[in-house]
Design a protein around this motif. Structure first.
Motif, PDB file in Angstrom:
ATOM      1  N   CYS A  80     -17.017 -19.380  21.839  1.00 58.22           N
ATOM      2  CA  CYS A  80     -15.912 -20.080  22.498  1.00 58.22           C
ATOM      3  C   CYS A  80     -15.842 -21.568  22.141  1.00 58.22           C
ATOM      4  CB  CYS A  80     -16.045 -19.896  24.002  1.00 58.22           C
ATOM      5  SG  CYS A  80     -14.695 -20.603  24.927  1.00 58.22           S
ATOM      6  N   ILE A  92     -20.674 -15.790  25.953  1.00 58.58           N
ATOM      7  CA  ILE A  92     -19.889 -15.945  24.707  1.00 58.58           C
ATOM      8  C   ILE A  92     -19.646 -17.426  24.372  1.00 58.58           C
ATOM      9  CG2 ILE A  92     -18.752 -13.697  24.716  1.00 58.58           C
ATOM     10  CD1 ILE A  92     -16.297 -15.133  25.959  1.00 58.58           C
ATOM     11  N   LYS A  93     -20.489 -18.276  24.925  1.00 62.44           N
ATOM     12  CA  LYS A  93     -20.262 -19.719  24.722  1.00 62.44           C
ATOM     13  C   LYS A  93     -20.260 -20.097  23.230  1.00 62.44           C
ATOM     14  CE  LYS A  93     -21.249 -24.327  26.106  1.00 62.44           C
ATOM     15  NZ  LYS A  93     -22.148 -25.325  26.540  1.00 62.44           N
ATOM     16  N   CYS A 147     -10.539 -18.105  31.702  1.00 59.13           N
ATOM     17  CA  CYS A 147     -11.162 -17.893  30.388  1.00 59.13           C
ATOM     18  C   CYS A 147     -11.697 -16.461  30.280  1.00 59.13           C
ATOM     19  CB  CYS A 147     -12.250 -18.927  30.163  1.00 59.13           C
ATOM     20  SG  CYS A 147     -13.756 -18.576  31.047  1.00 59.13           S
ATOM     21  N   PRO A 148     -12.094 -16.012  29.064  1.00 60.75           N
ATOM     22  CA  PRO A 148     -12.572 -14.623  28.916  1.00 60.75           C
ATOM     23  C   PRO A 148     -13.795 -14.302  29.777  1.00 60.75           C
ATOM     24  CG  PRO A 148     -12.240 -15.668  26.782  1.00 60.75           C
ATOM     25  CD  PRO A 148     -12.043 -16.722  27.787  1.00 60.75           C
ATOM     26  N   ASN A 149     -14.528 -15.330  30.203  1.00 64.67           N
ATOM     27  CA  ASN A 149     -15.690 -15.103  31.068  1.00 64.67           C
ATOM     28  C   ASN A 149     -15.282 -15.089  32.550  1.00 64.67           C
ATOM     29  OD1 ASN A 149     -18.453 -14.729  31.497  1.00 64.67           O
ATOM     30  ND2 ASN A 149     -18.822 -16.924  31.745  1.00 64.67           N
ATOM     31  N   ARG A 190     -13.845 -17.457  34.279  1.00 64.98           N
ATOM     32  CA  ARG A 190     -13.959 -18.743  34.997  1.00 64.98           C
ATOM     33  C   ARG A 190     -12.646 -19.509  34.925  1.00 64.98           C
ATOM     34  NH1 ARG A 190     -20.066 -20.010  33.446  1.00 64.98           N
ATOM     35  NH2 ARG A 190     -20.918 -18.269  34.599  1.00 64.98           N
ATOM     36  N   ALA A 197     -17.479 -24.350  34.743  1.00 65.20           N
ATOM     37  CA  ALA A 197     -18.899 -24.296  34.355  1.00 65.20           C
ATOM     38  C   ALA A 197     -19.082 -23.307  33.218  1.00 65.20           C
ATOM     39  CB  ALA A 197     -19.738 -23.872  35.558  1.00 65.20           C
ATOM     40  N   CYS A 198     -19.584 -23.813  32.100  1.00 72.00           N
ATOM     41  CA  CYS A 198     -19.814 -22.931  30.949  1.00 72.00           C
ATOM     42  C   CYS A 198     -21.284 -22.529  30.854  1.00 72.00           C
ATOM     43  CB  CYS A 198     -19.393 -23.625  29.658  1.00 72.00           C
ATOM     44  SG  CYS A 198     -17.614 -23.854  29.528  1.00 72.00           S
ATOM     45  N   CYS A 241     -13.171 -26.328  31.659  1.00 69.34           N
ATOM     46  CA  CYS A 241     -13.769 -25.190  32.371  1.00 69.34           C
ATOM     47  C   CYS A 241     -14.690 -25.695  33.487  1.00 69.34           C
ATOM     48  CB  CYS A 241     -14.550 -24.343  31.373  1.00 69.34           C
ATOM     49  SG  CYS A 241     -15.294 -22.900  32.128  1.00 69.34           S
ATOM     50  N   ARG A 272     -16.240 -26.342  28.086  1.00 66.84           N
ATOM     51  CA  ARG A 272     -15.143 -26.238  27.123  1.00 66.84           C
ATOM     52  C   ARG A 272     -13.928 -27.023  27.617  1.00 66.84           C
ATOM     53  NH1 ARG A 272     -12.179 -22.187  23.656  1.00 66.84           N
ATOM     54  NH2 ARG A 272     -10.446 -23.538  23.016  1.00 66.84           N
ATOM     55  N   CYS A 329     -22.881 -18.860  29.997  1.00 65.55           N
ATOM     56  CA  CYS A 329     -21.806 -17.981  29.500  1.00 65.55           C
ATOM     57  C   CYS A 329     -22.316 -17.193  28.286  1.00 65.55           C
ATOM     58  CB  CYS A 329     -20.592 -18.813  29.122  1.00 65.55           C
ATOM     59  SG  CYS A 329     -19.335 -17.847  28.278  1.00 65.55           S
TER      60      CYS A 329
END
Ligand code: SF4
Length: 339
Positions: free
Chosen positions: A227, A223-224, A186-188, A190, A217-218, A215, A234, A221
């Motif tokens: 997202c 940008i949660k 993902c963009p983070n 993870r 672990a969000c 995912c 997510r 984050c």
């Protein structure tokens, strides 16, 4: 209904003989309400349900017509009006097939339209060109099964090309995918690994298969919010069959030949639509009932084709002498459009 009515009458007879006056009156009131109000209403609802079929509305003045949103919306409030969905296919601006539907959505008219065309023993087109309203999983699969080529975009195809879409971190298409471990990054940064298979059946009975990724672990984050709206991690629902069909649709539309044919769709079909609705002011059916409407549009289509042929004759003949070579009539594409 009939059984229930009979049971009520039998019970009323028993009460008369055995029970006391007050009890009898109380029960009679219930039986009266049942027989004079509830049961007739049940009968009415059953009749209405039978008229509905698989629709969710119908007009009282023409029970075959379904309430739909029309392009003509004078009140600008998305008003629903009773109508029919007319599907027509054209080639060289001649109408070569049409069908009348009671469903407002174009996607679900695609299959019955071509079934009608196949049943009519008409020459079948090599390539079907249609707009994004027809680009659904069921239609792509149907076309594949029947063995005809399609040039049909899906509804988000154009949006996917926009800069904002490509920069959107919530779009899985923009994420990196690792085939080896079957997971996304993902963009983070993870991991979003595959978790389980899921199936969803829509109201028309079509089942779609999804691969569900979640995912790791969000929490925390940054940008949660952008997202996902989910409280937990997510989840991504990926439909492999549809994604493959979408990929094929993109490839066929983006090649030079496909793009050229698809570009003709506007001049091919929209002019037919414009002539009938705009120039000849055919905006409403005069008759009621799907059979009559079918005939009425058939007459409109015949009239359109006669006028088109007359125009061709005028353009390509002067007297009896052919001045310009008439294009060879070859069915190489077929355009479907909502009327
Ligand atoms: S919300 Fe979850 S999936 Fe989305 S970017 Fe953040 S960590 Fe990744």
């Amino acid at each position: 209904m009939e059984q229930a009515e009979k049971a009520v009458e039998e019970e009323a007879d028993k009460v008369k003989k055995k029970e006391k006056k007050e009890v009898f009156r109380a029960k009679r009131r219930i039986y009266k309400t049942l027989s004079q109000d509830y049961l007739p209403r049940l009968k009415k609802y059953e009749n209405q349900l039978a008229t509905f079929g698989d629709r969710n509305s119908y007009s009282k003045t023409d029970t075959d017509a379904t309430f739909m949103r029309m392009k003509e919306d004078h009140m600008k409030n998305g008003q629903l009006k009773p109508g029919y969905n007319v599907q027509a296919g054209t080639e060289n601006q001649f109408i070569i097939g049409y069908s009348i539907h009671q469903r407002p959505t174009d996607t679900r008219c695609f299959e019955p339209h071509f079934q009608k065309l196949q049943a009519a023993d008409l020459p079948f087109p090599n390539t079907i060109v249609a707009d994004g309203g027809y680009g659904g999983e069921t239609n792509y699969k149907y076309a594949k099964k029947e063995g005809f080529d399609t040039l049909i975009p899906y509804n988000t195809m154009r949006k996917e090309q926009s800069r904002s879409f490509k920069k959107d971190p919530s779009q899985v298409m923009n994420w990196e995918y690792k085939e080896e471990g079957d997971y996304y990054i993902c963009p983070n940064g993870r991991k979003v690994p595959f978790q389980f298979h899921s199936h969803r059946t829509d109201r028309y009975g079509y089942t779609r298969a999804f691969k569900v990724y979640e995912c790791e672990a969000c929490t925390g984050c940054p940008i949660k919010e952008k997202c996902t709206k989910a409280k937990g991690n997510r989840r991504v629902y990926y439909n492999p069959a549809y994604e493959q069909l979408k990929k094929e649709a993109r490839e066929s539309l983006w090649c030079d030949e496909g793009a050229q044919i698809y570009a003709k769709r506007k001049v091919e079909v929209e002019s037919v639509f414009g002539h009938i609705k705009g120039n000849r002011s055919f905006r409403r059916f005069s008759l009621r009932g799907i059979d009559k409407v079918n005939i009425e549009f058939g007459l409109v289509a015949i009239a359109h084709n006669f006028l088109k042929q007359a125009e061709w004759n005028r353009l390509f003949h002067r007297g009896n002498k052919l001045t310009t070579k008439k294009p060879r009539r070859k069915i190489n594409f077929f355009v479907v459009f909502p009327f």
